[in-house]
Design a protein around this motif. Sequence first.
Motif, PDB file in Angstrom:
ATOM      1  N   ASN A 390       0.802  -1.231   0.000  1.00 19.28           N
ATOM      2  CA  ASN A 390       0.000   0.000   0.000  1.00 19.28           C
ATOM      3  C   ASN A 390       0.830   1.273   0.000  1.00 19.28           C
ATOM      4  O   ASN A 390       0.498   2.243  -0.677  1.00 19.28           O
ATOM      5  CB  ASN A 390      -0.933   0.013   1.213  1.00 19.28           C
ATOM      6  CG  ASN A 390      -2.148  -0.872   1.031  1.00 19.28           C
ATOM      7  OD1 ASN A 390      -2.763  -0.863  -0.031  1.00 19.28           O
ATOM      8  ND2 ASN A 390      -2.494  -1.627   2.053  1.00 19.28           N
ATOM      9  N   ASP A 391       1.894   1.291   0.780  1.00 23.63           N
ATOM     10  CA  ASP A 391       2.598   2.551   1.027  1.00 23.63           C
ATOM     11  C   ASP A 391       4.077   2.513   0.685  1.00 23.63           C
ATOM     12  O   ASP A 391       4.768   3.521   0.839  1.00 23.63           O
ATOM     13  CB  ASP A 391       2.452   2.943   2.509  1.00 23.63           C
ATOM     14  CG  ASP A 391       1.006   3.214   2.896  1.00 23.63           C
ATOM     15  OD1 ASP A 391       0.252   3.710   2.034  1.00 23.63           O
ATOM     16  OD2 ASP A 391       0.631   2.925   4.046  1.00 23.63           O
ATOM     17  N   ASN A 441      -4.190   4.612   3.284  1.00 23.13           N
ATOM     18  CA  ASN A 441      -2.943   4.424   2.530  1.00 23.13           C
ATOM     19  C   ASN A 441      -2.829   5.399   1.358  1.00 23.13           C
ATOM     20  O   ASN A 441      -3.642   6.295   1.193  1.00 23.13           O
ATOM     21  CB  ASN A 441      -2.809   2.980   2.067  1.00 23.13           C
ATOM     22  CG  ASN A 441      -3.005   1.983   3.204  1.00 23.13           C
ATOM     23  OD1 ASN A 441      -3.982   1.242   3.251  1.00 23.13           O
ATOM     24  ND2 ASN A 441      -2.090   1.995   4.152  1.00 23.13           N
ATOM     25  N   LYS A 447       0.945   6.089  -5.043  1.00 26.93           N
ATOM     26  CA  LYS A 447       1.673   4.828  -4.897  1.00 26.93           C
ATOM     27  C   LYS A 447       2.610   4.623  -6.083  1.00 26.93           C
ATOM     28  O   LYS A 447       3.790   4.270  -5.908  1.00 26.93           O
ATOM     29  CB  LYS A 447       0.686   3.659  -4.783  1.00 26.93           C
ATOM     30  CG  LYS A 447       1.233   2.286  -5.136  1.00 26.93           C
ATOM     31  CD  LYS A 447       2.297   1.798  -4.174  1.00 26.93           C
ATOM     32  CE  LYS A 447       2.823   0.427  -4.628  1.00 26.93           C
ATOM     33  NZ  LYS A 447       3.875  -0.085  -3.744  1.00 26.93           N
ATOM     34  N   HIS A 494      -0.045   9.262   3.208  1.00 29.71           N
ATOM     35  CA  HIS A 494      -0.659   7.935   3.233  1.00 29.71           C
ATOM     36  C   HIS A 494      -1.677   7.761   4.355  1.00 29.71           C
ATOM     37  O   HIS A 494      -2.355   6.730   4.413  1.00 29.71           O
ATOM     38  CB  HIS A 494       0.420   6.858   3.359  1.00 29.71           C
ATOM     39  CG  HIS A 494       1.031   6.780   4.727  1.00 29.71           C
ATOM     40  ND1 HIS A 494       1.996   7.662   5.151  1.00 29.71           N
ATOM     41  CD2 HIS A 494       0.802   5.937   5.761  1.00 29.71           C
ATOM     42  CE1 HIS A 494       2.335   7.361   6.402  1.00 29.71           C
ATOM     43  NE2 HIS A 494       1.627   6.327   6.789  1.00 29.71           N
TER      44      HIS A 494
END
Length: 630
Positions: A390-391, A441, A447, A494
């Motif tokens: 996700n991050d 996120n 991303k 995030h």
Amino acid sequence: MVEILDTHEFIYNGNDLGTVYSHDNTIFKVWAPTIDKVSVIVYNSFNDKSGQKYEMNKIENGVWELKLIGNYKNKYYNYLVLNDGIERETPDIYTKGASDSGKKGMIVDFSSINPDNWENHKRPTSINRTESIIYEIHIRDFSSSEDSGIKSKGKYLAFTEKNTKTPNGVITGLDHLKDLGITHVHLLPVYDFASLDETKERYNWGYDPYLYNVPEGSYATNSSDGTVRIKEFKLMVQTLHENGIFVIMDVVYNHTFTKESSPMDILVPKYYYRTDDDGNYTNGSGCGNEIASEKPMVRKFIVDSIKFWSQEYKIDGFRFDLMSLYDIDTMREVENEVKIINPNIIIYGEPWTGGPTSLPEYRQLRKGSQRGMQISIFNDDLRNAIKGDNDGNSLGFVNGGEGFELEIKKGIVGGIRYNNSIYNFAQNPGETINYVSSHDNLCLYDKFEKSNPNNTPLEREKMNRLALSIVLTSQGVPFIQGGTEILRTKQGNHNSYNAGDMINKISWDRKSEFTETYEYIKGLIALRKSQKVLTLDNDNDVRNSLKFLESPYKCVAYELTSTFTDDYSKLLIIHNANKNEIKFIMPDTDEWLIIANEFEVNMRGVCRGAKTCQNEILISSLSTFILCKS
């Protein structure tokens, strides 16, 4: 003592907790079996500093009751609770209205507040859950940008405004949602939450509940007068309904903002919460406490609350935060009760907790335990396969990762057991919520900026498009984070739960900057809605209709054969995650019509470039091609 409260003697099954208002009298009932004395204090208005006190009578099953003769329409009230010699004032956990920041509960006469034609307004036509296309958005994010063209910025009423545009003429707001073609708006928490002073312009996602049956006041034009938030919330729902859009609430019954000062703990100390053997609050939510859904009166409160929103506010769906903190029996009862009210209601949630919980794992609603239920869960396996973590910097299928083809196929079939190698947690595809990003996120584009800094901006835009195309063409329930269709950014933040409008707002000028991606996603939504074979909700139908094809490295291709008269007889969908063009060998020697390529989706087959192909086709880099036979 707390365990004793779960016995039949202390379980109240009535449907009249809270207040029951009529023109001639108001009846108050509160469940507080361990309290020494309870009184009602009634205030004539939201700004009264003192009120009239009335003692309640204790009746059966731990319930206190009071009947006041007279008309108390839309007046305010709280309970005065005496316990161990200490008296505390608290709102009613069942209150249906409130003054600013939940300081006072409210005796609500809904008939005097409802918008015109509320009871009989037209709701969207019922659809199967796999025909849903869910669009997640925060009330403020939707309209707070300076360029939104919306007058009621950050308010419920923003969703009622029509013909809104940016200064450059780009369609925004409600008309954007209609043009995009989504079926459901998923609203981040809109019940009364505790982290904001409602009289000030502040920002929070709202995952910190206070009064569960009251609309949040900071999104109303007047947070003090409790009638305003009710009417404006209903106006929002009514307008969305009349424009063909269902409304989903994000609900957080798994914890409260505080413990000892919460109305629940004041009324029945420690009962509503899970505790360990030493009486300490457990923390499966990661927020300092967790609600004990398995206890009879806690389960009753959750079910009563969901039924209330379904009936009084005509809510069409519920997304449960940290759904593994709810015991399976509670979720089964929620499912059963709301389906009686409205069989079309959609229920879904996160199949995980926020930390270690005292609820045994076998009682948690986790991935797999929903099989056969009309409850859907987020498919984080597909999410991670598409984009990586996700991050961080890890890569998935669309942004340069290798070896994800099998996981992508598991998502394409809706998480069902397709064969001995392609299977996941679902019995039927409607049990999976397919997504690639949400409010938590990094945004999808952020991303890719982090994980793919050496790719060109155009390549990252194509990754965004390819990721959403997988979500929108897979079996199951597609879910889009609001703004992803125009490459939304939060500037790399995030965890923007309290970061304010500047970070969280939808910047509508990005719609003109990324028009091609917007139109592509809009086209995919229209295609999905037109082809029933893309929205199957039976595992046998998926196995019989879908066939994976041999395809090059970092490419997934499959054929869908339809028996529905309105569909194309066959669809061929090819996802190419390579940074270069590939050659794909067609499954037969017939001529196929190209209805989606790297540029656009056009169901009439008039996309830019080649119109048809035979034997083989060149698939552009980082793109989804869709072909059909009529």
